[in-house]
Every structure is written in C-alpha cells, then in structure tokens.
Design a protein around this motif. Sequence first.
Motif, PDB file in Angstrom:
ATOM      1  N   TYR A 193       0.845  -1.207   0.000  1.00 40.30           N
ATOM      2  CA  TYR A 193       0.000   0.000   0.000  1.00 40.30           C
ATOM      3  C   TYR A 193       0.866   1.237   0.000  1.00 40.30           C
ATOM      4  O   TYR A 193       2.017   1.197   0.445  1.00 40.30           O
ATOM      5  CB  TYR A 193      -0.868   0.044   1.267  1.00 40.30           C
ATOM      6  CG  TYR A 193      -1.803  -1.133   1.395  1.00 40.30           C
ATOM      7  CD1 TYR A 193      -3.053  -1.115   0.793  1.00 40.30           C
ATOM      8  CD2 TYR A 193      -1.418  -2.267   2.108  1.00 40.30           C
ATOM      9  CE1 TYR A 193      -3.909  -2.203   0.896  1.00 40.30           C
ATOM     10  CE2 TYR A 193      -2.267  -3.366   2.212  1.00 40.30           C
ATOM     11  CZ  TYR A 193      -3.510  -3.323   1.600  1.00 40.30           C
ATOM     12  OH  TYR A 193      -4.342  -4.389   1.692  1.00 40.30           O
ATOM     13  N   ARG A 194       0.248   2.340  -0.465  1.00 34.37           N
ATOM     14  CA  ARG A 194       0.890   3.639  -0.262  1.00 34.37           C
ATOM     15  C   ARG A 194       0.546   4.071   1.148  1.00 34.37           C
ATOM     16  O   ARG A 194      -0.633   4.193   1.500  1.00 34.37           O
ATOM     17  CB  ARG A 194       0.356   4.654  -1.273  1.00 34.37           C
ATOM     18  CG  ARG A 194       1.233   4.728  -2.495  1.00 34.37           C
ATOM     19  CD  ARG A 194       0.685   5.662  -3.488  1.00 34.37           C
ATOM     20  NE  ARG A 194       0.557   7.028  -2.990  1.00 34.37           N
ATOM     21  CZ  ARG A 194       0.114   8.048  -3.724  1.00 34.37           C
ATOM     22  NH1 ARG A 194      -0.223   7.838  -4.969  1.00 34.37           N
ATOM     23  NH2 ARG A 194       0.018   9.255  -3.213  1.00 34.37           N
ATOM     24  N   ALA A 195       1.586   4.307   1.955  1.00 36.86           N
ATOM     25  CA  ALA A 195       1.357   4.627   3.366  1.00 36.86           C
ATOM     26  C   ALA A 195       0.526   5.911   3.504  1.00 36.86           C
ATOM     27  O   ALA A 195      -0.352   5.998   4.367  1.00 36.86           O
ATOM     28  CB  ALA A 195       2.700   4.786   4.068  1.00 36.86           C
ATOM     29  N   ASP A 196       0.801   6.898   2.622  1.00 39.27           N
ATOM     30  CA  ASP A 196       0.056   8.157   2.738  1.00 39.27           C
ATOM     31  C   ASP A 196      -1.424   7.952   2.396  1.00 39.27           C
ATOM     32  O   ASP A 196      -2.304   8.572   2.993  1.00 39.27           O
ATOM     33  CB  ASP A 196       0.676   9.247   1.841  1.00 39.27           C
ATOM     34  CG  ASP A 196       0.809   8.820   0.390  1.00 39.27           C
ATOM     35  OD1 ASP A 196       0.919   7.618   0.123  1.00 39.27           O
ATOM     36  OD2 ASP A 196       0.789   9.695  -0.498  1.00 39.27           O
ATOM     37  N   VAL A 197      -1.703   7.014   1.470  1.00 41.66           N
ATOM     38  CA  VAL A 197      -3.108   6.770   1.091  1.00 41.66           C
ATOM     39  C   VAL A 197      -3.848   6.078   2.243  1.00 41.66           C
ATOM     40  O   VAL A 197      -5.012   6.396   2.528  1.00 41.66           O
ATOM     41  CB  VAL A 197      -3.179   5.938  -0.210  1.00 41.66           C
ATOM     42  CG1 VAL A 197      -4.601   5.477  -0.490  1.00 41.66           C
ATOM     43  CG2 VAL A 197      -2.650   6.759  -1.388  1.00 41.66           C
ATOM     44  N   LEU A 198      -3.157   5.167   2.949  1.00 42.21           N
ATOM     45  CA  LEU A 198      -3.802   4.514   4.116  1.00 42.21           C
ATOM     46  C   LEU A 198      -4.231   5.573   5.139  1.00 42.21           C
ATOM     47  O   LEU A 198      -5.334   5.511   5.691  1.00 42.21           O
ATOM     48  CB  LEU A 198      -2.831   3.534   4.778  1.00 42.21           C
ATOM     49  CG  LEU A 198      -2.573   2.197   4.082  1.00 42.21           C
ATOM     50  CD1 LEU A 198      -1.538   1.401   4.867  1.00 42.21           C
ATOM     51  CD2 LEU A 198      -3.862   1.378   3.949  1.00 42.21           C
TER      52      LEU A 198
END
Length: 516
Positions: A99-104
């Motif tokens: 996952y993209r950490a910022d999107v989570l």
Amino acid sequence: MAQDDVFKKLVAHCKEYGYVFPSSEIYDGLSAVYDYGQYGVELKNNIKKYWWDSMVLLNDNIVGLDSAIFMHPTIWKASGHVDAFNDPLIDNKDSKKRYRADVLIEEHLAKLEDKITKEVEKARERFADTFDEKKFRETNPRVLANQVKIDELNARFAKALNDTDLAEIKQIIIDNEIVCPISGTRNWTDVRQFNLMFSTEMGSTAEGANKIYLRPETAQGIFVNFLNVQKTGRMKIPFGIAQIGKAFRNEIVARQFIFRMREFEQMEMQFFVQPGSELEWFKKWKETRMNWHQALGFGSENYRFHDHVKLAHYANAATDIEYKFPFGFKEVEGIHSRTDYDLKQHQEFSGKKMQYFDPEKGESYVPFVIETSIGVDRMFLQIVSAAYTEEELKKEDGTTDIRVVLRLPSFLAPVKLAVMPLVKKDGLPAIAEKIVNDLRFDFNCQYDDKDSIGRRYRRQDAIGTPFCITIDHQTPEDNTVTIRYRDSMAQERVTIGQLRDIIKEKVSLQSLLKKL
Ligand code: GAP
C-alpha cells in the motif's frame, strides 16, 4: 443505491457500451492499463478539443507543442524526478499486499470525516426545519471529538510528509490502529520510498545502451523547449505553452478503474511570467480552470479546491480542483506555482542559458511558471461519473422500468445523432441513409435499424446520443421527421431541412467556449 454499487455499474457500463476495455483482456488484462473503445475514443478526443481550444484558440499568448516521450535522461535528474519522485510504501506481512502509506492515512481521515457527516445527517433528519448545522457542528460532543482527532492527525501527517520522516509515517499508521483491508491485521513492514518512473534502454548493449525514462509528466518537454518556442514564435512574457500527451508512472496503488493508471494522458500548460507576479497569475489560473470545469454544467457544488499542505519540491503554491466522484471528492486537476525551479535546474544541468530578455524592463531573467495539469483519463472518468444516470420510468401497465442514460453535454457526446427508419421497408431506410449521408460532414451520425424503436432509443440513451431522428410513414409525404431529445425524451416534428441547424446549435463547442 450505495456509491460503491454505482461505481461498479459505471465500470460495467463503460465496457458493455464500447467506452473502456481492460488492456490485453484476452490475456487476463494488464493491471491499471486500459484501452478506449469506439465511443471512448470519441469522447476522449472531444475532451481534448475542449481543453485545447480553451487554451490555444481563446488565448493569443498560448501556443501548442508536441514534444517526444523519450528525452535525455539528464532532464529527469535536473527536474528532481530521479531523486524525489517517490511514493512511501508499506507492506502488510500477513496479506503480502503493498500500500501507499500516505493513502492509508488519507483513507483513515476520510472515515473520520464520514463519521461526522453521518452524525450531521442523522440530526438533520431528527430536527428537520429547525436544524442549525453550524451550531450542531460547534456543540455536538461526538462531532467535536472526531474533529479534534482529524485536526491533530492532519497536523502530524503534514509534518511527517514535509520532513519525509518515514518512521513517523509508520508510527501514525500504528497509533491510529489502521489495519490492512485484506488481512485485517496491523502487521506492517517499515515504510520505504519507491521511485515511480519506468525506465528502458536506448541503443543496443554493444553500442553501450543508455538508461532512459518514460516521461512521468509532459511538463518537462515544455520547459526544455521554452526558448525554442519563445524565439521562433516571438512570444512576449506572459505567455503559455500547452501540450497533450502520454505520461507513465509505475503506480503502486492502481485502483478505481481509470482514476489511477500506469499509462495515461495529460493536458498541461506552463504559463511563463515575470518573477514576483506569479501568485497573482496563480490566482487567475485557479479561477479560469474552475470556470472551465463548471461550464460543463455538472453542478458547482460538486467541485472544490484543495490547497496543498505539503508543497512539491518545485512549488511555492499549489491547489487541486477536486470533483465529487462516487468514491468521494478527488483530484482532477493540479494548479501549481512552480517558481523558476525547473528552468533554473535545466540551465544548471545543460549549461545553456534559459533566460528571457524582457524588452520592457530592458533586462534578462529566468521566468517564473504557473502550471495547469489535468489528466485526460481522469477528466473522462469525471464526466462519465457525472453523466451516468438510472431513471425509474412508469410503464403503461403500471410496472416500472429502469432507463440508463449517459447525460453527456452534447458537445462531448461521441455520437451526436442516430437516424432510424421506423421499419425496414416502404422506402424509409433510403430516406434515413440520405439524411446520414448529408449530415455526416457536420456531425458524427449513426444509422440504426435493428430491433424495435423503443430498444433503439434505449441503446442510444446508454451511449449518450443527444438526438434520435425517426423516419416514419409521414416522412415521404411531407418531408418531416421526429426528433427525440435524450434527456427529456420529448419528441417534436420538424422538417428534414431544419435538422442541421437545430442540432448544430445544441452540439456546438463554440457556445461552451463562449461561456468561459
Ligand atoms: N506536471 C505536474 C503533474 O504531473 P500531478 O498532480 O502529478 O502533476 C497532474 O498530475 C494530473 O495528472 C492529475 O491531476 C491527474 O488528473 C493526472 N494524473 C496523475 N497521475 C495519474 C495516474 N496515475 N492516472 C491517471 N491520471 C493521473
């Protein structure tokens, strides 16, 4: 209907009606890559024309460019993309999903926002006419508690992003108990950076191959041609260069259909201005671009600006124009005040001057740049999301039926009119063909004689065709036909000779451009 279901239906509709197909479908597809079908390509071309004409046709000081996808690899070093075009990634050790950490974190913030919206909606129902939303938001303890959480998280998240503090980004995920949507666990790896550029090699290995990149934005092609265009076009500042072209990004979280793709198309315009005047121009372009979106008539309440908390390495101001997609407000276009960063970097890395001689000031300088950047595919998704409608119709026998309509603005519709003989005999098909042959030089027309007239209307509604022309037994007698309007389903009798003018007035791009 739940918004998730609406979106699934929209994706299925795009495939069923020849708008968008998964790429390489017979080989089970290629993730986040799509092909545009017979209607999709027409809609896409119309979107591009609307953008291009609004930039190049309407502005004396904006000209076009078509630069190559392959560029000298040092361009990407100079622009900062080799070192800084990264996404922070995190893996869940149980599901093995990345996952993209910022999107989570952004999705977690959106859930908190949703909780507030639900509280407000519940209260609105309970208090009806006496409901005061502002007061409720300022006093309800549950709303206030969630708002505090949102503000604290936003501040912490912005700081972590600005400091590129990967350990802190992971800590935010842990502290907020964010779980993997697949495994449901919090068993996360560390966060690391991943460069989004695709690379390939130019020349054979024997000759000594060079690593080159597929451009991740079209903008750099404009910057490196800035002086070519300025000198050959004798352009005076302020002036702009507009370009439409493919861009490529190795997106990790490629989801939501054509919203985030690995191969996509951008429409970008770089506007070169005097240093010091950039924030004024930034404001002007914000307004101009918002007007361009809203002129399509999908409701101004469905658009908003989102000013950036974290500015990209090249910007001193930035905002997104967001649209309310079925999955929430999301970016369609970015407007950035890019300072003189790119031109200065190219000056340094190439050793060539990137300066403009200003005859009015009598001095040379590196101009500042305002960029407007919009994805064609994302704009396409915005338009079909807004246009897709399911209507309940009452039938004569009292039962109901669902009519699926793509309420596309007429100028954007792939097919402008469908011409239909009521029956395939009595000379009616020949009249219909003659009308098509006469009007095909002005509009994209379709001849349609299969199935009942009702089914033909529905098929055209689903494609988004704004006008259906029916040839019946009265036509050979008095040269009249019925014209049926897609949105209202109203029908009117007109002469064949009137058709061109009636349709022209409604589908012309000019009237849309005049609103800008
Ligand atoms: N030159 C600036 C630039 O490229 P960006 O915000 O990264 O800025 C601009 O991209 C626009 O390009 C976005 O607003 C979006 O519409 C579109 N875009 C970016 N990445 C995309 C992707 N992976 N798939 C589809 N469209 C994308």
